[in-house]
Design a protein around this motif. Structure first.
Motif, PDB file in Angstrom:
ATOM      1  N   THR A 264      46.967  -7.889 -31.473  1.00 43.58           N
ATOM      2  CA  THR A 264      48.061  -7.719 -30.517  1.00 43.58           C
ATOM      3  C   THR A 264      48.945  -8.957 -30.455  1.00 43.58           C
ATOM      4  O   THR A 264      50.183  -8.852 -30.408  1.00 43.58           O
ATOM      5  CB  THR A 264      47.499  -7.405 -29.124  1.00 43.58           C
TER       6      THR A 264
ATOM      7  N   ALA B  46      44.946  -3.570 -33.357  1.00 46.08           N
ATOM      8  CA  ALA B  46      45.489  -2.244 -33.635  1.00 46.08           C
ATOM      9  C   ALA B  46      44.825  -1.736 -34.914  1.00 46.08           C
ATOM     10  O   ALA B  46      45.410  -1.747 -35.999  1.00 46.08           O
ATOM     11  CB  ALA B  46      47.005  -2.306 -33.791  1.00 46.08           C
TER      12      ALA B  46
ATOM     13  N   TYR C 210      49.929   7.399 -32.761  1.00 54.79           N
ATOM     14  CA  TYR C 210      48.836   6.422 -32.783  1.00 54.79           C
ATOM     15  C   TYR C 210      48.581   5.847 -31.410  1.00 54.79           C
ATOM     16  O   TYR C 210      47.431   5.582 -31.047  1.00 54.79           O
ATOM     17  CB  TYR C 210      49.178   5.331 -33.795  1.00 54.79           C
ATOM     18  N   TRP C 211      49.624   5.667 -30.594  1.00 51.72           N
ATOM     19  CA  TRP C 211      49.423   5.066 -29.285  1.00 51.72           C
ATOM     20  C   TRP C 211      48.597   5.973 -28.360  1.00 51.72           C
ATOM     21  O   TRP C 211      48.058   5.506 -27.368  1.00 51.72           O
ATOM     22  CB  TRP C 211      50.739   4.683 -28.626  1.00 51.72           C
TER      23      TRP C 211
ATOM     24  N   TYR D  86      56.081   0.377 -30.035  1.00 53.23           N
ATOM     25  CA  TYR D  86      55.454   1.701 -30.018  1.00 53.23           C
ATOM     26  C   TYR D  86      54.091   1.716 -30.685  1.00 53.23           C
ATOM     27  O   TYR D  86      53.173   2.399 -30.215  1.00 53.23           O
ATOM     28  CB  TYR D  86      56.375   2.724 -30.689  1.00 53.23           C
ATOM     29  N   ASN D  87      53.932   0.976 -31.777  1.00 52.31           N
ATOM     30  CA  ASN D  87      52.727   1.112 -32.594  1.00 52.31           C
ATOM     31  C   ASN D  87      51.730  -0.033 -32.454  1.00 52.31           C
ATOM     32  O   ASN D  87      50.695  -0.018 -33.102  1.00 52.31           O
ATOM     33  CB  ASN D  87      53.128   1.261 -34.060  1.00 52.31           C
TER      34      ASN D  87
ATOM     35  N   LYS E  38      39.227   3.183 -32.205  1.00 50.25           N
ATOM     36  CA  LYS E  38      40.325   2.368 -31.701  1.00 50.25           C
ATOM     37  C   LYS E  38      39.850   0.994 -31.234  1.00 50.25           C
ATOM     38  O   LYS E  38      38.934   0.882 -30.419  1.00 50.25           O
ATOM     39  CB  LYS E  38      41.008   3.087 -30.535  1.00 50.25           C
TER      40      LYS E  38
ATOM     41  N   LEU F  24      52.238  -0.664 -27.067  1.00 52.27           N
ATOM     42  CA  LEU F  24      51.790   0.501 -26.311  1.00 52.27           C
ATOM     43  C   LEU F  24      50.444   1.002 -26.819  1.00 52.27           C
ATOM     44  O   LEU F  24      49.601   1.452 -26.037  1.00 52.27           O
ATOM     45  CB  LEU F  24      52.830   1.622 -26.407  1.00 52.27           C
ATOM     46  N   ALA F  25      50.229   0.926 -28.123  1.00 49.95           N
ATOM     47  CA  ALA F  25      48.992   1.439 -28.703  1.00 49.95           C
ATOM     48  C   ALA F  25      47.769   0.654 -28.266  1.00 49.95           C
ATOM     49  O   ALA F  25      46.667   1.199 -28.190  1.00 49.95           O
ATOM     50  CB  ALA F  25      49.100   1.433 -30.230  1.00 49.95           C
ATOM     51  N   ASN F  26      47.923  -0.619 -27.980  1.00 55.07           N
ATOM     52  CA  ASN F  26      46.777  -1.454 -27.628  1.00 55.07           C
ATOM     53  C   ASN F  26      46.516  -1.505 -26.124  1.00 55.07           C
ATOM     54  O   ASN F  26      45.609  -2.205 -25.682  1.00 55.07           O
ATOM     55  CB  ASN F  26      46.954  -2.863 -28.186  1.00 55.07           C
TER      56      ASN F  26
END
Length: 811
Positions: A527, A576, A789-790, A559-560, A582, A563-565
């Motif tokens: 991240t 990520a 993915y998020w 976005y990837n 995850k 937000l995903a983390n």
């Protein structure tokens, strides 16, 4: 002889003459003494990556195991001295010298089997003191030999305390004022040799020497000669109201996380302990490492998240906590302005002088911009101390990853209370000219083989600092280097989807794009790296706002990665991860980790990436539903961006203005757009923009004017080209616009093309769910489906499934 590592300070001239050290980058030695004499010749800097890490043998079970290493010089040489470099961990004096032999001898021979040999140094009868971070030289008196062997007869414990090893950072053989062992082949005892690391023994010297002192006053430029480079657009610090489903929810979740992770008293505990003030009883135990080794970082983490958030969302409890943390830091301030949570004389321990100082600095800066009146004066007082402190010459190399501290100074300079000295400190004690040159020349080795400390995505935060120095001074050397740095990371260390494909403790050559962990903490997609990448690109965008590529990078990273983390309101994960399960689930998510700190910082600042403001108008950079208010030549203007991006591609921008006003509103046409993008103003066709550009709408705007467009979003397939290939198969990532998609249901899924001649024909089998936007089914594979993915939380998934051609399709 005994080595006094703390008091050893000598001229750098002797080793500089050998080409191994710069006179201003080390403590170094006088000439060698009588044969066999051990002489300290300087302190080491961290050995990094493949070329610069130490040689470490296989583990022995007893300390009395005998093992050897030897170097083939290629021909007999008159040997003046042998120099041994200990394995060294900056910032951790207890780990320094691990694996350096307790008892040993050094011999020379013309026979590779050492049937006969000449003794150069014998320390096999009594224990040799741990050299810690001192390079030690053993005089050889001109003895001739082709082969030089180090034989360890008693070993020190391994670095992790399990078993015993022989660990040597480097081995020089000096003859006629030259290291004749450089790049020579090395061998070792077959029972214990680690052949993968033998090359480290005779590696070339580091470009700025092996020492821990850096002091280069020649790098400092007069502030009177600086020519500040203006930013062409500014980042809004307020006035943006996020209203969309994604950003607003992420920010609300972030607030819940900030108010539930640690209490104010827990965050202030290390400051109060350092100041000798009472600590409230009954608090939770500090988190190992993050709280104990890096005290004060939790307060910095909280201030980064809360200060950024409060610029956009007024939250009474969050503001109360933020002010309480700032008040607590102020109460523990020393009379000289010192405010950190660790004693000043321990600033070189671990990552305190770089990481923790930067965290607290970032946090107080964000608190200052959020309206706290004490934050900037507190920082100014601290930096008046820091910019003249006695620890500066060792700040870069003497602690762990000291380079992390650069950004703290450059950000301080650009606050309302900044001073030129904040930049001068970085130029004098941190600036690496060889590195700037290597980056400008697009040399990949300076990234993945960074010769000091260790290669890491944290080097991106140094890029931020160097770009700040360009912004302050106008010296284009910094700009050229950072443009090269951007190219290097973009072209060789960025995953599909935008996360960063290099981290610490592993080996990540160019375009390696590793998907699997090499060992713990050797995963990509951290991240922190994505947050630094966002900030780096934001600076470029402010300088070159019409180059769409920088906002494209910011968008992907948000976005990837950002937000995903985030895992709802529970916390922020470290990596990520693109295949498997995850991130770091199901471990606790509130540990004050580095990625929590940078993650909460990014999530709190999301609104500032949607728009940027120019003197002549507005740039619409992202498509998140929101409003922005700004002043345009005396007119109070407001833009309301509506829609449901990225779930739907239709976007409307409605204008409100206190009076008709001339302004240029620039609409981004993203790089990922599948076609040109028509734009309508007040229902009339106005212009069409090409992918990767901005369209300028230059007119007089009045209340009620609208801008409408539909983003050309399509599925895009990208072949995986990294090192984690699956033999006999091809792997592909799938994106929809800027959104990286994950195939859920298995982490080893394989899709089959049912008809067609190529892999891209799989796209005809992928159908968007009409009831669930951004979710896709696959004809022929009902067991799998794609989601953003998020959205992945606990299900097994892969962002790089195998795609096979059926016999029918390939015929």
């Amino acid at each position: 002889m005994p080595i006094n590592r703390r008091d050893f300070v000598k001229s750098g001239a002797a080793l500089a003459a050998l080409g191994t050290l710069s006179p201003r980058s080390t403590h170094a030695a006088s000439s060698a003494g009588p044969a066999g004499t051990a002489t300290p010749v300087g302190r080491m800097a961290w050995p990094a990556a493949t070329w610069y890490r130490p040689y470490v043998s296989k583990v022995a079970h007893t300390p009395d195991a005998v093992m050897w290493l030897q170097v083939d010089l290629g021909a007999p040489h008159a040997i003046d001295a042998v120099r041994l470099y200990p394995a060294f961990t900056p910032g951790d004096e207890h780990a320094n010298g691990y694996g350096f032999p307790v008892r040993f001898r050094i011999e020379a021979s013309d026979d590779p089997a050492f049937a006969s040999s000449k003794l150069l140094a014998d320390h096999s009868k009594a224990d040799f003191a741990n050299p810690y971070d001192e390079i030690t030289e053993f005089a050889a008196g001109g003895t001739s030999g082709r082969y030089v062997r180090l034989t360890a007869t008693r070993l020190r414990p391994a670095q992790d305390g399990v078993g015993y090893t022989l660990a040597i950072g480097k081995m020089d053989v000096l003859s006629g004022g030259k290291d004749v062992a450089e790049r020579c082949p090395a061998t070792g005892d077959p029972a214990f040799v680690n052949p993968a690391d033998l090359a480290q023994l005779t590696r070339p010297p580091r470009p700025m020497g092996e020492g821990i002192v850096t002091d280069n006053p020649g790098n400092v430029t007069s502030a009177a000669a600086w020519r500040r480079v203006p930013f062409l657009v500014s980042v809004p610090r307020s006035g943006v109201n996020p209203q969309g489903k994604l950003f607003r929810q992420a920010m609300e979740n972030n607030i819940t996380y900030l108010l539930s992770a640690f209490s104010v008293d827990e965050m202030l505990r290390p400051f109060r302990e350092r100041a000798g003030k009472p600590v409230r009883p009954g608090l939770r135990q500090p988190i190992a490492f993050w709280d104990t080794t890096l005290p004060g970082s939790s307060a910095g983490r909280f201030l980064m998240g809360s200060g950024n958030t409060l610029r956009w969302i007024d939250h009474a409890e969050l503001r109360s906590w933020m002010n309480a943390v700032v008040d607590g830091i102020e109460e523990c301030r020393e009379s000289n302005g010192y405010i950190m949570a660790y004693p000043a004389d321990l600033i070189l321990h671990s990552e305190r002088g770089g990481y923790t100082r930067s965290w607290v600095t970032h946090g107080l800066i964000e608190a200052g911009y959020a309206g706290n009146p004490k934050a900037f004066p507190l920082l100014r007082g601290f930096y008046d101390w820091f910019d003249t402190c006695e620890y500066l010459p060792k700040m870069m190399r003497g602690g762990t990853q000291g380079v992390q501290g650069m950004i703290a100074n450059t950000r301080m300079y650009f606050t309302p209370l900044g001073k030129p000295e904040d930049i001068h400190v970085i130029q004098r004690y941190y600036q690496e000219n060889y590195w700037l040159e290597g980056l400008a020349n697009h040399n990949t080795d300076v990234v993945w083989q960074y010769p000091y400390d260790r290669p890491h995505n944290y080097l991106i935060t140094d890029f931020e600092a160097y770009l700040d120095i360009y912004h302050a001074t106008g010296d284009e050397r910094y700009l050229r280097a950072m443009q090269g740095a951007w190219d290097l990371y973009h072209d060789s260390w960025e995953h599909v989807g935008g996360s960063i494909a290099i981290t610490e403790f592993g080996e990540f050559p160019p375009k390696s794009y590793r998907l699997k962990a090499q060992k713990p903490f050797c995963e990509t997609g951290e991240t922190c790296g994505s947050v630094f990448w966002v900030r780096f690109n934001q600076r470029f965008h402010q300088m070159y706002p019409d180059q769409e590529k920088y906002v494209n990078e910011i968008e992907k990273s948000i976005y990837n990665a950002g937000l995903a983390n985030q895992v709802n309101f529970h916390g922020i994960i470290y990596h990520a991860r693109l295949v498997g399960m995850k991130g770091d689930l199901p471990v606790p998510l509130c540990t004050n980790s580095c990625c929590e700190g940078q993650g909460t910082r990014l999530l709190g600042s999301l609104p500032e990436y949607i728009y940027s403001v120019a003197p002549d108008g507005l740039y619409v950079d992202l498509y998140e539903p929101s409003t922005i208010q700004w002043n345009q030549s005396g007119a109070e203007m407001k833009a309301t961006l509506s829609g449901n991006f990225p779930y739907h591609p239709d976007v409307t921008l409605a204008i409100t203005s206190s009076r008709p006003a001339q302004a240029k509103i620039r609409i981004r046409v993203p790089s990922w757009a599948a076609a040109s993008m028509p734009i309508r103003v007040n229902q009339q066709a106005a212009v069409s923009g090409n992918p990767g550009s901005y369209v300028t709408l230059d007119r007089t705007w009045s209340t009620g004017d609208t801008i409408r467009f539909t983003l050309p979003m399509e599925l895009k397939l990208t072949r995986y080209t990294g090192l984690d290939q699956i033999a006999g198969h091809e792997r592909f990532a799938l994106e929809y616009g800027p959104v990286l998609l994950a195939l859920v249901g298995s982490d080893s899924a394989a899709l089959t093309v049912r008809s067609g001649r190529g892999y891209e024909d799989i796209l005809r089998q992928i159908k968007q769910d009409p009831y669930r936007p951004l979710q896709f089914a696959i004809d022929g594979h009902p067991e799998y489906h794609y989601i953003p993915y998020w959205q992945v939380v606990t299900e097994p998934f892969t962002c790089f499934p195998v795609i096979d051609l059926s016999k029918k399709a390939s015929a």
